[in-house]
Write an enzyme that holds these catalytic residues in place. Structure first.
Site, PDB file in Angstrom:
ATOM      1  N   GLN A 187       2.964   9.887   1.307  1.00 27.37           N
ATOM      2  CA  GLN A 187       4.239   9.181   1.327  1.00 27.37           C
ATOM      3  C   GLN A 187       5.111   9.500   0.116  1.00 27.37           C
ATOM      4  OE1 GLN A 187       2.220   5.243   2.312  1.00 27.37           O
ATOM      5  NE2 GLN A 187       4.188   5.069   3.393  1.00 27.37           N
ATOM      6  N   HIS A 235      -2.999   7.281   6.791  1.00 30.40           N
ATOM      7  CA  HIS A 235      -2.050   8.243   6.219  1.00 30.40           C
ATOM      8  C   HIS A 235      -2.765   9.506   5.747  1.00 30.40           C
ATOM      9  CE1 HIS A 235       1.886   6.342   6.236  1.00 30.40           C
ATOM     10  NE2 HIS A 235       1.375   5.216   5.774  1.00 30.40           N
ATOM     11  N   HIS A 286      -4.846   1.052   7.196  1.00 33.88           N
ATOM     12  CA  HIS A 286      -3.480   1.569   7.345  1.00 33.88           C
ATOM     13  C   HIS A 286      -3.246   2.737   6.381  1.00 33.88           C
ATOM     14  CE1 HIS A 286       0.972   1.086   8.034  1.00 33.88           C
ATOM     15  NE2 HIS A 286       0.967   1.738   6.883  1.00 33.88           N
ATOM     16  N   GLU A 287      -3.612   2.558   5.116  1.00 33.92           N
ATOM     17  CA  GLU A 287      -3.394   3.618   4.125  1.00 33.92           C
ATOM     18  C   GLU A 287      -4.322   4.801   4.378  1.00 33.92           C
ATOM     19  OE1 GLU A 287      -0.730   3.496   2.433  1.00 33.92           O
ATOM     20  OE2 GLU A 287      -0.388   1.424   3.029  1.00 33.92           O
ATOM     21  N   CYS A 343       5.707   0.012   7.679  1.00 30.06           N
ATOM     22  CA  CYS A 343       5.369   1.136   6.810  1.00 30.06           C
ATOM     23  C   CYS A 343       6.601   1.517   5.991  1.00 30.06           C
ATOM     24  CB  CYS A 343       4.910   2.322   7.667  1.00 30.06           C
ATOM     25  SG  CYS A 343       4.463   3.790   6.731  1.00 30.06           S
ATOM     26  N   LEU A 344       6.402   1.800   4.720  1.00 29.59           N
ATOM     27  CA  LEU A 344       7.518   2.185   3.858  1.00 29.59           C
ATOM     28  C   LEU A 344       8.186   3.468   4.334  1.00 29.59           C
ATOM     29  CD1 LEU A 344       6.014   1.390   0.328  1.00 29.59           C
ATOM     30  CD2 LEU A 344       7.606   0.004   1.682  1.00 29.59           C
ATOM     31  N   GLY A 400       0.839  -1.187   0.000  1.00 29.11           N
ATOM     32  CA  GLY A 400       0.000   0.000   0.000  1.00 29.11           C
ATOM     33  C   GLY A 400       0.874   1.238   0.000  1.00 29.11           C
TER      34      GLY A 400
END
Length: 194
Positions: free
Chosen positions: A50, A152, A148-149, A106-107, A45
């Site tokens: 991000q 953000h 999760h996304e 998380c990235l 995701g």
């Protein structure tokens, strides 16, 4: 185009995003670029903040969760086969079901993982890249990835859900990430790199 991933500590990750208008952004190009960026970092995701954009857009591709891991006894989650979507101007309308834990990462926060409890089901309204509106329900891992996304887009990160002791334990690691003192096998943009 593959964007650098914005690292923990950048203020954009803490801002609530804004809704976009239909022709404001080339949604097909943005979606393609976000998928390319996410795949190059081996993510499932990626949200617009991000990559430095303050808009309500995220992409998901849960295909890795649908594949059987040779090292594990778990069966693949076939509901995640072809679960690849772009969510534009999403709004979670309802969350329900028992909260269950899963170790998230998380990235934007490489090398840190932690158990996060989330409701098992959700109902969401969003637009696709053709600007068609959808209202759909998801459960299990698909719901978790969306939650999760979606966080953000609200300026929330998975580390916000961790217990106080765990947060204290990772505080130095988070500071190091913001300064660029971290190993990531993808390009990143660090807010406090000197």
């Amino acid at each position: 185009m593959i964007y650098p991933i914005v690292a923990y500590g950048d203020p954009i990750l803490r801002k609530a995003t804004r809704f976009i208008e239909q022709n404001e952004v080339d949604l097909k190009k943005l979606s393609e670029d976000m998928f390319a960026t996410m795949h190059s970092a081996n993510g499932v995701g990626l949200a617009a903040p991000q990559i430095g954009l303050n808009i309500r857009v995220f992409v998901v591709d849960a295909t890795p969760f649908s594949e059987k891991d040779d090292d594990e006894d778990d069966e693949p989650d076939l509901t995640l086969v072809d679960f690849k979507k772009t969510f534009i101007n999403p709004e979670i309308l309802e969350e329900s079901g028992a909260e269950w834990p899963f170790e998230e990462g998380c990235l934007s926060i490489p090398g840190i993982r932690g158990d996060v409890y989330r409701p098992s089901n959700l109902r969401i309204r969003y637009r696709d890249v053709e600007w068609n509106e959808h209202e759909e329900e998801y459960s299990g891992m698909a719901a978790r990835i969306i939650q999760h996304e979606y966080d953000h887009l609200l300026g929330k990160l998975f580390v916000d859900y961790l217990p106080v002791l765990k947060k204290q334990f990772i505080k130095k690691k988070l500071t190091d990430i913001s300064k660029g003192n971290v190993d990531a096998d993808y390009r990143m943009r660090f807010p406090n790199r000197k």
